[in-house]
Design a protein around this motif. Structure first.
Motif, short mmCIF file in Angstrom:
data_model
loop_
_atom_site.label_atom_id
_atom_site.label_comp_id
_atom_site.label_asym_id
_atom_site.label_seq_id
_atom_site.Cartn_x
_atom_site.Cartn_y
_atom_site.Cartn_z
N ALA A 128 -5.01 -4.95 -0.01
CA ALA A 128 -3.70 -5.08 0.47
C ALA A 128 -3.50 -5.61 1.99
O ALA A 128 -2.55 -6.19 2.55
CB ALA A 128 -2.97 -3.34 0.26
N VAL A 156 -5.58 2.64 2.63
CA VAL A 156 -4.93 1.39 2.42
C VAL A 156 -5.89 0.56 1.81
O VAL A 156 -7.24 0.32 2.19
CB VAL A 156 -4.25 0.74 3.42
CG1 VAL A 156 -3.91 -0.71 3.33
CG2 VAL A 156 -3.58 1.77 4.27
N ALA A 181 0.71 -1.17 -0.05
CA ALA A 181 0.04 -0.14 -0.17
C ALA A 181 0.90 1.11 -0.14
O ALA A 181 2.04 1.01 0.48
CB ALA A 181 -0.79 -0.02 1.22
#
Length: 549
Positions: free
Chosen positions: A123, A119, A113
């Motif tokens: 991920a 994020v 990320a």
């Protein structure tokens, strides 16, 4: 790992895809023998004992190269980095997973990320997979503090692995590959049998039948995956550099089609089913670097569905002249050097002999020729090439010739491999050959080889030439365990004149320990009835003479 029940690899399957015949879009509609040149398993393989499984020797990169390849596997590298990141300890939940506040930072730490911004959920999922692997590999130890917090503490192996300790890294990678291999099989069995298992559970209050079906499916999937990996191991062992990639259809065909047969409609359907089954399992193994894998193009199934419904907009069938790209749509797989290392370790753990090329090259000439003569799963030219590379040519030739002497049961095969080594040395072996031109066992070989190099040497005398003839056929007879296909050309090339009785009248008197067996072989395989008859009569005389002796 269950050893594959094959005694010889199918070399024809090593070739790349050829022109694809016309047909619909799934491999079940293809003539795989024409498309790939692929053979299959022997029909009687099921009857072979495990002891008959011969694993071909392979050549592995150095331990340092394998270590570097393992550390380059993203999932393992992420697990190591997260383990080190947990120092001196890191709070986890009751299941050992990272707490919510640490999941985003973990994804950023391993490069899944960006440093700033949101994020992505995928991920986080990948970071949690890496953390789970770290826990499974015991790179972190889970415990509870006095305050009741669940924590993870990094273990020394994490630092040793990041430092590049080969023993630690390769052990961790092998364990990780084994975990992924088991998870791939479990996922496949649950996916294939989930509905049937659920239905079975409704009929049986205890759900025992459903559980048994899932376990049975898992065992079947594990056996198929193991066999597929060993097929890849065999093909890679014999493939030329750069030709290790195998179409998924070839891999499936080798597991389904009996050797020497053309696949029928039922087999072609089974091949397609097997490809679809193997595809996701190979994708999982690719994550650990066991294989390089190009999955089946999912659009193929949509295209076939469109064809089946008669949709006018459906894409056309694969053209008569297919391309490598067309074949690649059905999936490709290559066992990596790291994968070869892993499969070999699994085979060794199950008690199979899985040699490395160069194992025999560590010894002297006597050990080399003895090993080549007595071992079924060796590649002589590669083993001899490694051995020669470590020695000065003239000395190597002398050592080979000296080790080739002897009239024991393996003598003819040793001399056959000695001749191979001398041919690899070429004219550099001439000084050593000149020294043995009058040797009763090596003189024929020496004179023939020197004359082939253009040296001014007399041809072998008649008794020496006859002894050499018997010795050469005996070597092939022993090395091939009497394989008629390999013996027939030798038998047909015998310099029998119009008077075979005269020729065999000389041959049966040759003082060679395998004279009788060679004459019996000629009598059995020679296509000329008169020649075969005289050979059998000569074999009887030779046997009688041995009995009198």
């Amino acid at each position: 790992m269950a050893g594959r029940r094959r005694t010889t690899p199918d070399h024809s399957a090593q070739s790349g895809p050829q022109a694809a015949p016309a047909g619909s879009l799934l491999p079940a509609d293809y003539d795989l023998a024409e498309l790939y040149g692929a053979g299959g398993r022997d029909e009687d393989d099921e009857d072979l004992d495990d002891t008959a499984v011969l694993v071909p020797p392979i050549e592995l990169p150095s331990e340092q190269e394998l270590t570097a390849a393992a550390l380059a596997v993203p999932l393992l590298a992420h697990a190591l980095k997260l383990a080190r990141w947990s120092a001196p300890h890191r709070v986890v939940d009751e299941f050992g997973d990272l707490v919510e506040a640490d999941r985003g930072p973990a994804a950023r730490l391993v490069g899944l990320a960006p440093e700033e911004g949101d994020v992505p959920e995928e991920a986080v999922v990948e970071a949690l997979r890496a953390w789970s692997l770290a826990c499974d590999l015991d790179l972190v130890e889970l415990g509870t503090t006095r305050a009741g917090e669940h924590v993870a503490v990094p273990m020394e192996e994490a630092a040793d692995a990041e430092g590049g300790d080969p023993a630690v890294v390769l052990d961790l990678w092998l364990t990780a590959a084994g975990i992924v291999r088991e998870l791939a099989v479990e996922a496949d069995s649950l996916d294939l049998d989930g509905e049937s298992a659920e239905g079975a559970g409704e009929e049986d209050d205890d759900g025992e039948r459903g559980l048994a079906e899932v376990e049975e499916a898992g065992e079947a999937a594990a056996e198929i995956l193991d066999e597929a990996l060993q097929v890849l191991y065999e093909l890679t062992a014999f493939a030329e550099p750069g030709e290790e990639t195998v179409p998924l259809g070839v891999l499936a065909a080798l597991l389904v089609v009996p050797d020497g047969e053309e696949p029928d409609e039922a087999m072609l359907g089974e091949i397609t089913d097997l490809m679809v089954m193997l595809d996701p399992m190979l994708a999982d193994l690719a994550e650990l670097g066991v294989v390089e894998h190009r999955p089946i193009d999912p659009d193929l199934f949509e295209e076939e569905d469109a064809e089946d419904t008669g949709d006018a907009a459906a894409p056309a069938a694969v053209p008569d002249t297919g391309t490598e790209e067309d074949t690649g749509r059905f999936g490709l797989v290559r066992l990596t050097p790291l994968g070869q290392y892993g499969v070999r370790e699994w085979l060794l753990a199950d008690g199979y002999d899985a040699p490395l090329i160069g194992d025999l090259a560590r010894g002297d000439a006597a050990a080399l020729l003895r090993g080549l003569a007595e071992s079924a799963n060796v590649i002589p030219d590669r083993e001899i090439t490694v051995w020669l590379a470590l020695r000065e040519p003239a000395d190597a030739a002398r050592d080979l010739l000296d080790a080739a002497r002897g009239r024991d049961a393996y003598g003819p095969v040793r001399r056959m491999h000695c001749e191979l080594g001398l041919s690899l040395l070429g004219a550099a072996a001439d000084p050593a050959l000149i020294e043995v031109v009058d040797d009763p066992e090596l003189g024929g070989l020496a004179r023939e080889t020197l004359r082939g190099h253009g040296a001014d040497v007399a041809a072998p005398e008649r008794p020496v030439a006859l002894w050499r003839t018997v010795d050469g056929i005996a070597a092939v007879l022993l090395a091939t365990r009497g394989d008629a296909a390999q013996l027939r050309p030798l038998v047909a090339d015998l310099p029998v004149t119009d008077n075979p009785a005269s020729y065999f009248g000389e041959l049966w008197r040759v003082p060679h320990p395998f004279t009788v067996q060679v004459l019996e072989t000629v009598g059995e395989l020679h296509l000329d009835r008169q020649v075969a008859k005289e050979a059998r009569k000569a074999a009887f005389k030779a046997r009688s003479q041995q009995g009198q002796g």
